[in-house]
Design an enzyme around this catalytic site. Structure first.
Site: not given
Ligand code: WQD
Length: 353
Positions: A12, A31, A59, A124, A148, A152, A177, A197-198, A292
């Site tokens: 971002i 950074d 920082l 967040s 986390y 925030k 979001f 993760n996302n 979870p």
């Molecule tokens: C989105 C949807 C998952 C991965 C997180 C952080 C939040 C912010 C944004 C920092 C959910 C589903 C995901 C996958 C899936 N970050 N999913 N398979 O959890 O809404 O938010 O990122 O500020 O703090 O919590 O985002 O992209 O992880 O998940 O099915 O491999 O996709 O269950 O419904 P989330 P996400």
């Protein structure tokens, strides 16, 4: 007068650097590259044709940080620097509290010492915990569910107390979001470290064949198709929201929170379908058990940002998917391929891009 961007090499942060430079601002980036690479800043220079100063600074090192304020006339700070993986924060909470909270305290102390009291903070939507009502407005109950999110929330409270102690401060708390997408050039974008993760970076790595299939975390939520619903926002829209928040903090003292979301929720399956349409690439997936800590539905009421900041998101899910795909297909290994020792030597303390 320059705008200091902490964590400016990040996903971002780098997109916000572009919008600030294109709007004519002078910027300085600090950074530590724990979650980013100097290459992203080199590409910010390539995209904008503008030069700016870069400091490799942690920082937590107040002396290094103060050097930035001594060597530059800083007007305001946009503070992105911090750790941001929910799952990781559960494993190493102390690291998260130190990296996010202690470093923010150090930043505020140096800002105060140099009479810089305009701050835009990267918060967040996780501060809402399990939302009491949807869409979520800024006056909804706050209750973070993981270390986390708690960092925030605590920082938001610290900054409110700071303003309470000194009304010369002007602070915007931006509650993001789900940022996805990338600059239309495809030169900068999201580069998760290790397994994504996302959702979107996972999808794009499946699309380029780096990962076999998408695991969809549960399809029994009370939603249109049973999968989780989120408010995905294009990272360029998010970056533009920072410019509007910067305008506000340079005009009016106070501390105020703003949701930066589109106000529209999409399910996981809808995002998959939108991505397949945009990329013309099939995304194989399997339904697995819920993750979870996940909530069923989360999307913003973005009214306050529209009225008070004069900002609203403009890009739709199609553009978010197309831009995510262009970035990933142009950079199958993110910035990895471009990172070399020369980069780190160049930006060891201060480099100019
Ligand atoms: C989105 C949807 C998952 C991965 C997180 C952080 C939040 C912010 C944004 C920092 C959910 C589903 C995901 C996958 C899936 N970050 N999913 N398979 O959890 O809404 O938010 O990122 O500020 O703090 O919590 O985002 O992209 O992880 O998940 O099915 O491999 O996709 O269950 O419904 P989330 P996400």
């Amino acid at each position: 007068m320059a705008i200091l961007i902490t964590g400016g090499a990040g996903y971002i942060g780098s997109h916000t650097c572009i919008e600030l430079l294109n709007a004519g601002h002078e910027i300085v980036v600090a950074d530590n590259y724990i979650n980013s690479k100097p290459e992203s800043l080199r590409r910010v220079n390539e995209i904008t044709g503008k030069t700016f100063k870069v400091y490799r600074v942690d920082l937590m090192d107040e002396l290094d940080l103060e050097k930035v304020f001594i060597e530059n006339t800083i007007e305001a700070v946009i503070h992105f620097a911090g750790l941001k993986a929910v799952g990781e924060s559960v494993q190493i909470p102390l690291i998260y509290y130190e990296a996010n909270i202690i470093s923010t305290l150090k930043l505020c102390n140096v800002m105060k010492k140099h009479h810089v009291k305009k701050l835009v903070f990267s918060s967040s939507a996780t501060v809402y915990g399990v939302p009491q009502r949807i869409p979520i407005s800024e006056d909804s109950a706050l209750s973070a569910m993981n270390p986390y999110g708690r960092t925030k929330l605590m920082i938001e409270e610290i900054l409110a107390d700071l303003y309470g102690s000194d009304h010369d401060w002007s602070i915007a708390l931006l509650r993001y979001f789900n940022p996805i997408g990338a600059h239309k050039s495809g030169l900068i974008g999201e580069e998760p470290i290790g397994m994504p993760n996302n959702l979107m970076p996972y999808i794009t790595q499946v699309a380029i064949g780096k990962l076999k299939e998408l695991n969809i975390y549960g399809n029994n939520y009370p939603t249109k198709d049973g999968t989780g619903v989120r408010d995905y926002i294009h990272v360029v829209d998010l970056a533009k929201g920072h410019l509007k928040a910067l305008e506000k903090v340079t005009k009016i003292p106070g501390v105020d929170a703003f949701n930066l979301g589109t106000g529209k929720g999409y399910s996981v399956l809808e995002v998959v379908a939108a991505f397949e349409k945009a990329s013309n690439v099939k995304i194989p997936y399997k339904i697995v058990s819920p993750r979870p800590g996940d909530i069923a539905v989360c999307y913003a009421d973005p009214t306050k940002a529209r009225i008070d900041l004069g900002w609203n998101a403009e890009k739709g899910i199609e553009e978010m998917c197309i831009d995510s795909w262009i970035w990933q297909s142009k950079n199958p290994n993110g910035y990895e391929a471009a990172f070399n020792e020369e980069d780190s030597r160049l930006v060891k303390t201060a480099g100019i891009f």
